[in-house]
Design a protein around this motif. Structure first.
Motif, PDB file in Angstrom:
ATOM      1  N   GLY A 234      32.116  43.132  38.470  1.00 51.69           N
ATOM      2  CA  GLY A 234      31.441  43.383  37.198  1.00 51.69           C
ATOM      3  C   GLY A 234      29.969  43.000  37.271  1.00 51.69           C
ATOM      4  O   GLY A 234      29.628  41.980  37.859  1.00 51.69           O
ATOM      5  N   SER A 271      29.114  28.437  41.369  1.00 53.17           N
ATOM      6  CA  SER A 271      30.469  28.752  41.765  1.00 53.17           C
ATOM      7  C   SER A 271      31.159  29.736  40.807  1.00 53.17           C
ATOM      8  O   SER A 271      30.992  29.633  39.598  1.00 53.17           O
ATOM      9  N   SER A 276      31.432  35.764  46.730  1.00 56.03           N
ATOM     10  CA  SER A 276      32.393  36.141  47.770  1.00 56.03           C
ATOM     11  C   SER A 276      32.864  37.576  47.557  1.00 56.03           C
ATOM     12  O   SER A 276      33.019  38.344  48.510  1.00 56.03           O
ATOM     13  N   GLU A 436      38.250  35.403  34.330  1.00 53.42           N
ATOM     14  CA  GLU A 436      39.517  35.817  34.959  1.00 53.42           C
ATOM     15  C   GLU A 436      40.622  34.806  34.621  1.00 53.42           C
ATOM     16  O   GLU A 436      41.740  35.174  34.270  1.00 53.42           O
TER      17      GLU A 436
END
Ligand code: ATP
Length: 496
Positions: A234, A271, A276, A436
């Motif tokens: 996103g 983070s 990633s 999430e």
């Protein structure tokens, strides 16, 4: 940085009279074969190399088994000759007689053509001798060598011949064997020959399995199974367009064959914001294998000294190339003081990495991710090291909406049942991972109560969460101020 062992540079060293060589290798017989072949080219009339090991000494030469006796015998032989010592580095650290013999041998001027070669899996040379040695590294075989090895196996067995009959299978075998030693390839072929049942698919799968295991055994690297596509990511339009532009400019074919691979990107940010995920999306998009190097483990030193681990990782990535080398937690092990402390491990490791980045000729695309980039020294960030440095900030409103949509869709919830704008508003200050997590935990709640998940479940999950942007507010402000001056925002809405 040690030079690569090749036929040419080895012959040149011997012809030039280099007295002492140390060759790093994980496959002695492959290295011995190259030396034997190269010795023929080095000097006319050069006899074949003689090899010493600690159980036999020099085969057929009485009284050479004891290390010092073997060494003296080699030194005393007249004329040109190459003498290979396989295990001597297990004995030389505490033995002043061995060290003195080598120093004297190295100091004497003699006609070229007499060279003593020491082999081992890492250059473990006593400090007093380091100046005397030239270091060469026999890395993993490249595509050409793998191909030549396969060719050598032709005509030996009908099964292997069937396997190698089809060009497409040969190139699949070559790709699967990249990053492995020829010993592994030989073993896989032998196993297939013995079991007879296996076809090309089985051999290729066996090679990939071995490769995965080998990387895992290294303790610092792993193969990342990866099918992330850009639409699972996103926001981050700047990053996505960077990736797409390169694909347009260089062509998907060029990128996946490694011919037009850019040098690398550094992606920094707090983070859980999708760094990633982006690295995975690049590798998948360019259809390249992705290997992850965990810098935190490199610095821990559990699997060898940080420098030797990194050296090995870079060599493995080269052997696997074209590939993406993902350097995770690039800033691990570094503190500002630590880096500046002259000769500290962090400065040596980063120094090696930067030289490698600068000099690498193999198509390895480096994707480095870092949380606390302000720790990284200016040398890493200097223009020209990485093609671009991106900062991934907390997602803005429209990006949060997109992320909610992605995670609802991923879990199979009907999007039309939710008011995405409202959820995105409520999740202000949330990272992608936190969004999430809220969707997932709402899903579990409703499942536990045997009913469909509702807007209210997600709203409650959001209100129960204290995001990092609250607990680490000061730190994030600092990182953002730093990034504002030095990095390209990953999305247009970032750093607002
Ligand atoms: N922009 C995003 N779009 C969709 N999902 C996201 C996004 N950012 C994070 N996520 C979700 O959060 C998970 C964790 O994100 P990711 O590991 O990429 O973050 P990171 O920035 O690399 O974090 P860390 O620094 O902790 O490794 C992802 O697997 C993904 O499910």
């Amino acid at each position: 940085m040690e030079e690569l062992l090749t036929l040419t540079n080895f012959s040149q060293q011997v012809a030039a009279g280099t007295p002492l060589l140390y060759i790093t290798t994980d496959n002695e017989s492959r290295t011995e074969a190259l030396i034997t072949h190269a010795a023929l080219h080095a000097i006319k009339g050069m006899p074949g190399p003689l090899a010493w090991n600690c159980t036999v000494g020099f085969l057929g030469h009485e009284g050479t088994r004891e290390p010092l006796a073997g060494l003296r015998w080699a030194v005393e032989q007249e004329g040109p000759g190459i003498f290979i010592f396989k295990d001597l580095d297990w004995f030389w650290h505490d033995n002043p007689f061995i060290q003195r013999t080598l120093k004297d041998f190295s100091a004497v001027r003699r006609p070229p053509g007499k060279t003593l070669i020491f082999m081992g899996s890492r250059p473990d040379i006593p400090p007093a001798l380091r100046e005397e040695f030239l270091l060469l590294d026999h890395g993993l075989p490249d595509r050409k060598e793998i191909q030549a090895f396969l060719e050598k196996n032709r005509g030996k067995d009908p099964f292997i011949d069937r396997l190698l009959a089809d060009e497409d299978t040969v190139s699949r075998l070559v790709v699967a064997a990249q990053g492995l030693d020829l010993l592994n390839l030989d073993r896989a072929l032998r196993l297939a020959r013995v079991s007879k049942g296996g076809g090309p698919d089985e051999v290729v799968a066996a090679l990939f399995r071995t490769k995965k295991q080998q990387l895992r055994k290294s303790g610092i690297m792993e193969f990342v199974e990866n099918d992330v596509t850009a639409d699972q990511l996103g926001g981050m339009e700047n990053l996505k367009s960077w990736m797409e532009k390169r694909e347009k400019a260089f062509g998907a074919e060029g990128l996946s064959s490694g011919k037009n691979l850019p040098r690398g990107v550094l992606v920094m940010g707090i983070s859980g914001c999708g760094k990633s995920l982006f690295v995975k999306a690049i590798a998948a998009r360019w259809r390249l294998p992705l290997v992850r190097l965990d810098m935190a483990t490199v610095y821990e030193g559990t699997f060898g000294s940080p420098e030797s681990s990194l050296r090995k990782a870079c060599k493995t990535a080269e052997a696997l190339s074209p590939c993406v080398l993902w350097i995770d937690e690039m800033e691990s092990g570094i503190s500002n003081q630590g880096f500046k402390a002259e000769g500290g491990p962090a400065s040596r490791v980063l120094g090696y990495f930067l030289t490698w980045m600068q000099e690498k000729r193999h198509p390895v695309f480096v994707a480095a991710t870092a949380n606390a980039i302000e720790m990284l020294p200016a040398e890493v960030l200097r223009k020209g090291r990485f093609d671009e440095i991106f900062y991934v900030a907390l997602p803005g409103l429209s990006e949060r909406e997109e992320i909610v949509r992605i995670h609802l869709r991923k879990r199979g919830f009907p999007i039309e049942n939710f008011e995405l704008g409202m959820l995105a508003h409520a999740a202000k200050g949330f990272s992608g991972a936190e969004i999430e997590q809220a969707v997932a935990s709402a899903g579990f709640e409703s499942l536990a109560q045997n009913r469909a998940m509702t807007q209210q479940d997600i709203m409650e999950a959001i209100s129960r969460t204290v995001p990092l942007s609250v607990t680490m507010a000061e730190q994030i402000k600092k990182i953002e101020a730093w990034a504002f001056k030095r990095a390209v925002p990953a999305s247009a809405g970032a750093l607002r």
